[in-house]
Design a protein around this motif. Structure first.
Motif, short mmCIF file in Angstrom:
data_model
loop_
_atom_site.label_atom_id
_atom_site.label_comp_id
_atom_site.label_asym_id
_atom_site.label_seq_id
_atom_site.Cartn_x
_atom_site.Cartn_y
_atom_site.Cartn_z
N ALA A 76 0.83 -1.20 0.00
CA ALA A 76 0.00 0.00 0.00
C ALA A 76 0.86 1.25 0.00
N THR A 77 2.04 1.19 0.62
CA THR A 77 2.89 2.38 0.72
C THR A 77 3.30 2.90 -0.65
N GLN A 78 3.62 2.01 -1.57
CA GLN A 78 3.95 2.47 -2.92
C GLN A 78 2.78 3.21 -3.54
N HIS A 79 1.57 2.74 -3.26
CA HIS A 79 0.40 3.34 -3.89
C HIS A 79 -0.02 4.64 -3.21
N PHE A 80 0.52 4.94 -2.03
CA PHE A 80 0.34 6.27 -1.48
C PHE A 80 0.84 7.32 -2.48
N ALA A 81 1.93 6.99 -3.16
CA ALA A 81 2.47 7.90 -4.17
C ALA A 81 1.86 7.67 -5.54
N GLN A 82 1.60 6.42 -5.87
CA GLN A 82 1.13 6.10 -7.22
C GLN A 82 -0.30 6.57 -7.46
N ILE A 83 -1.12 6.61 -6.42
CA ILE A 83 -2.51 7.06 -6.59
C ILE A 83 -2.58 8.51 -7.06
N PRO A 84 -1.90 9.45 -6.41
CA PRO A 84 -1.96 10.81 -6.96
C PRO A 84 -1.33 10.93 -8.34
N MET A 85 -0.34 10.11 -8.65
CA MET A 85 0.24 10.12 -9.98
C MET A 85 -0.81 9.75 -11.03
N ASN A 86 -1.74 8.87 -10.67
CA ASN A 86 -2.74 8.39 -11.61
C ASN A 86 -4.05 9.16 -11.59
N LEU A 87 -4.38 9.78 -10.48
CA LEU A 87 -5.69 10.41 -10.35
C LEU A 87 -5.65 11.94 -10.39
N ALA A 88 -4.47 12.52 -10.28
CA ALA A 88 -4.39 13.98 -10.20
C ALA A 88 -3.44 14.53 -11.24
N GLY A 89 -3.81 15.68 -11.82
CA GLY A 89 -2.92 16.39 -12.70
C GLY A 89 -1.86 17.13 -11.90
N GLU A 90 -0.89 17.69 -12.60
CA GLU A 90 0.24 18.31 -11.91
C GLU A 90 -0.15 19.52 -11.08
N ASN A 91 -1.26 20.16 -11.39
CA ASN A 91 -1.69 21.34 -10.64
C ASN A 91 -2.92 21.08 -9.79
N ASP A 92 -3.33 19.83 -9.67
CA ASP A 92 -4.54 19.48 -8.93
C ASP A 92 -4.26 19.38 -7.43
N GLY A 93 -5.35 19.48 -6.67
CA GLY A 93 -5.30 19.24 -5.24
C GLY A 93 -6.13 18.01 -4.89
N ALA A 94 -5.86 17.45 -3.73
CA ALA A 94 -6.63 16.30 -3.24
C ALA A 94 -6.84 16.46 -1.74
N ASP A 95 -8.00 16.02 -1.27
CA ASP A 95 -8.33 16.09 0.16
C ASP A 95 -7.88 14.81 0.86
N TYR A 96 -7.30 14.96 2.03
CA TYR A 96 -6.87 13.82 2.84
C TYR A 96 -7.45 13.95 4.24
#
Length: 361
Positions: A76-96
């Protein structure tokens, strides 16, 4: 050799029936004369096994065709980084939403790839309760909302699925997937390290809504792109064949147990028994978590005198109760009650706790 009652937080207990079948098939899997680990993942036998594993998981969780099911690697730790790489653009934000150690780690790993908005956190409450829903500050323009339904280390669990509007909800379900029925349609993406409720470590199961696979994000290697993995049936590179095979056996075992409705009843009963033993000990044992946020999967408790911790751990291990030592950051004790931990294990633990209190009161 005798088996112990295994309360490890992960890698965790596997169903004995699954281990026994894997043992029987170790040298001659599916009539092939070789183990599953020696087979080509491009071969007919493995492809059929992989398809059956996915079909069984879809049946267990009622996963619709709107979702792809991926069997990946990296933890899961790798996908902590991989998820934003796949779901967000370079200027996007995400809520945590931060509710404990693992959701906080997800924030730190995601930060290089997405503009993180910590929409809620219970850190100031020492992670002893969940962030009050009225305090969440969600951004309707966020690429997604990420949360951790069950925190393995801190022992808190969401009792329902949060409502986040039209923004895709992303959940790290490493420690509570398959523990109860789930409305998958409420989520954009679910991911889980296998080593708690699915199978051996080294495998990640992901359930992702197909429209999210089409998001335009950023340049990256094909191996990191979920759309590429989905198009290749999770075989863009050589997968964790052993982990996939054991996961498939576990899915079959779950079906034999009566599915997730039966598992939910069993898991609830196990947790209630252990919490009753703690709460009914007159303060000899204590659980610090607000009752409405208590985890069914990971039960923390302390002794009234921490000088007894070493004695408790030594005697419990001698009694066949394995891996009760709490996480190093918190101390005390922790009993993980995943699907493969039978009710008899909890009965043995609570009986030991009562006896220990009488002898060392």
């Amino acid at each position: 050799m005798s088996r112990v009652w295994n309360f490890s937080a992960g890698p965790a207990a596997l169903p004995q029936a699954v281990l026994e079948r894997a043992q029987r098939e170790m040298l001659d899997w599916n009539g092939s004369g070789a183990s599953v680990m020696e087979q080509s993942h491009r071969g007919k036998r493995f492809i059929e096994m992989a398809a059956q594993a996915e079909a069984d998981l879809r049946e267990l969780m009622a996963i619709s065709a709107d979702y792809a099911v991926l069997f990946l690697q990296g933890g899961a730790t790798q996908h902590f980084a991989q998820i934003p790489m796949n779901l967000a653009g370079e200027n996007d934000g995400a809520d945590y939403i931060i509710s404990g150690h693992w959701s906080a780690k997800a924030v730190s790993e995601a930060a290089p790839y997405v503009r993180v908005n910590v929409a809620a956190s219970n850190e100031t409450d020492d992670y002893l309760k969940l962030p009050a829903r009225s305090d969440w500050r969600l951004d309707p323009r966020a690429a997604y909302v990420h949360y951790t339904p069950n925190e393995t280390i801190h022992g808190v669990e969401f009792q329902d699925i949060p409502e986040v509007g039209a923004v895709p909800l992303v959940a790290d379900m490493s420690s509570n997937i398959l523990s109860e029925p789930l409305d998958v349609s409420r989520f954009g993406l679910i991911y889980a390290g296998a080593q708690k409720n699915i199978g051996p470590s080294g495998l990640v199961v992901m359930i992702i809504r197909r429209d999210l696979l089409q998001r335009a994000t950023r340049p990256m290697a094909r191996i990191f792109r979920y759309a590429e993995q989905a198009a290749s049936d999770s075989m863009l590179n050589t997968p964790n064949t052993w982990g996939w095979y054991v996961a498939g056996l576990t899915f079959q075992w779950l079906k034999d147990q009566g599915g997730l409705v039966a598992m939910a009843q069993r898991n609830r009963s196990k947790a209630e028994q252990l919490y009753r033993a703690i709460d009914g000990s007159g303060g000899y044992y204590r659980n610090p978590i607000e009752p409405s946020a208590r985890s069914r999967m990971n039960v923390r408790f302390t002794l009234h005198d921490d000088a007894l911790d070493g004695v408790f751990l030594k005697e419990s291990e001698a009694a066949g109760l394995l891996a009760l030592k709490g996480h190093k950051a918190l101390g005390g004790m922790r009993a993980s009650l995943y699907n493969a931990v039978p009710p008899e294990a909890v009965q043995a633990l609570t009986a030991f706790m009562e006896d220990f209190a009488q002898r060392h009161g």
